[in-house]
Enzyme design. Structure first.
Site, mmCIF file in Angstrom:
data_model
loop_
_atom_site.group_PDB
_atom_site.id
_atom_site.type_symbol
_atom_site.label_atom_id
_atom_site.label_comp_id
_atom_site.label_asym_id
_atom_site.label_seq_id
_atom_site.Cartn_x
_atom_site.Cartn_y
_atom_site.Cartn_z
ATOM 1 C CB SER A 76 -0.568 -0.457 1.183
ATOM 2 O OG SER A 76 -2.140 1.395 1.623
ATOM 3 C CE1 TYR B 127 -4.684 -1.998 4.124
ATOM 4 C CE2 TYR B 127 -3.861 0.241 3.891
ATOM 5 C CZ TYR B 127 -4.606 -1.548 3.475
ATOM 6 O OH TYR B 127 -4.231 -1.180 2.284
#
Length: 273
Positions: A155, A168
Site C-alpha cells: 500500500s 494496516y
C-alpha cells in the site's frame, strides 16, 4: 498477436472483487489462465461487507467470457494447508504456475486507541501472514518451472504511514520487508518478487469504509485534524482498480525480467507528499 502473458498461469488471492478481480481480468485479457481464491465470506471484526460466493462466481464468469480458463474456490488466506492444496489442484488442472499475486487484504480504520487486540490480530493474519502463506503455497511451482514473478500488494501505507490506520500500516510495511527479503533469496531461482503500493482505489473495500455511518477516518480527523494532510495525493480522485492491474501485468510479463525487490507506487503522488 500474442498477449503479454500468453500461456502463463497466475494465482491470485482476494479475487472475488475489487483489485483482485481486476487483476484476474487484466491478466486474462493478455492471455493468462487464472487460479483464484477468496474467503468469499464475512471476515470477523471487519465493519464493512466483505466478498461473497456470488462475487467469486462473477469473477469466474467474467474470466471465462474472455475465453480463458479459471479454477476458483473459497479459501481463507490464513489457511496455509487449504491454500497449498488448492494451488496444487489448480496447477494439476492448468499445467503450470508462473505468477503469484498476493492481493487479499482488509482495512479496519480508527484512532490508535480503538485498535483492539482482535483488530490487530485479524489484520496482521490476513494482510501479512496471509501474504506469506500465499507465497509459500505456490512458490515451489515457480521454482520447479524455471522461474516466475511474485507480486505482493502492499500500500502507499507500506511506504508512508497513514493516519488512523495503525494495524494496516503494521501489516503493509511488513509486506514491503517480506518482498525485499524474498527477492534476495529467490533471485538465484529466477523468481522475481516485487511489491505494488496503491493509493486510493475505487473498490468495495474503500467504498465500504467511507460508507460507514461512523467511519474511523472521520473519528480520527476530529481527534487529530493536523494529520489529515498525510492523506493528500497529487492526482485528484479515486483511481480505478485497473490502474493497479496494469502495474501487476507489467510485473507479471517478460517486460520486467530484470525488476526485482522493487516497491512500485501507483498512488497519484501520495507517498511523495
Amino acid at each position: 498477436m500474442a498477449g503479454r502473458v500468453e500461456g502463463k498461469v497466475a494465482f491470485i488471492t482476494g479475487a472475488a472483487r475489487g483489485q483482485g478481480r481486476a487483476h484476474a481480468l487484466r491478466l486474462a485479457e493478455e492471455g493468462a489462465d487464472i487460479i483464484a481464491v477468496d474467503i468469499a465470506a464475512q471476515v470477523e471484526n471487519v465493519p464493512y461487507p466483505t466478498a461473497t460466493p456470488d462475487d467469486l462466481a462473477e469473477t469466474v464468469r467474467q474470466v471465462e467470457a474472455l475465453d480463458r480458463r479459471i479454477v476458483a474456490e473459497a479459501v481463507d488466506v490464513r489457511d496455509l494447508d487449504g491454500l497449498k492444496a488448492f494451488v496444487d489442484k489448480g496447477v494439476g488442472e492448468l499445467g503450470r504456475l508462473d505468477v503469484i499475486a498476493g492481493n487479499a487484504g482488509i482495512d479496519i480504520v480508527g484512532p490508535w486507541h480503538d485498535m483492539t487486540p482482535e483488530i490487530i490480530r485479524t489484520t496482521i493474519d490476513i494482510n501479512l501472514i496471509g501474504v506469506w502463506n500465499t507465497v509459500t503455497a505456490g512458490v515451489q511451482h515457480l521454482i520447479d518451472g524455471g522461474g516466475g514473478s511474485i507480486i505482493l500488494t502492499s500500500s502507499a501505507n507500506g511506504l508512508k504511514a497513514g493516519p488512523w490506520n495503525l494495524a494496516y500500516n503494521m501489516a503493509k510495511f511488513g509486506v514491503t520487508g517480506l518482498t525485499k527479503s524474498l527477492a534476495m533469496e529467490l533471485a538465484k531461482d529466477h523468481v522475481r518478487v516485487n511489491s505494488v503500493h496503491p493509493g486510493g482505489v475505487d473498490t468495495p473495500m474503500a467504498n465500504g469504509i467511507f460508507g460507514l455511518p461512523d467511519n474511523g477516518f472521520e473519528r480520527g480527523q476530529k481527534e487529530n485534524p493536523d494529520l489529515f494532510g498525510m492523506l493528500t495525493q497529487w492526482i485528484p480522485g479515486m483511481m480505478p482498480p485497473r490502474e493497479i492491474s496494469n502495474a501487476v501485468l507489467w510485473l507479471a510479463s517478460d517486460e520486467s525480467t530484470w525488476v526485482t525487490g522493487h516497491a512500485l507506487a501507483v498512488d497519484g503522488g501520495m507517498t511523495q507528499y
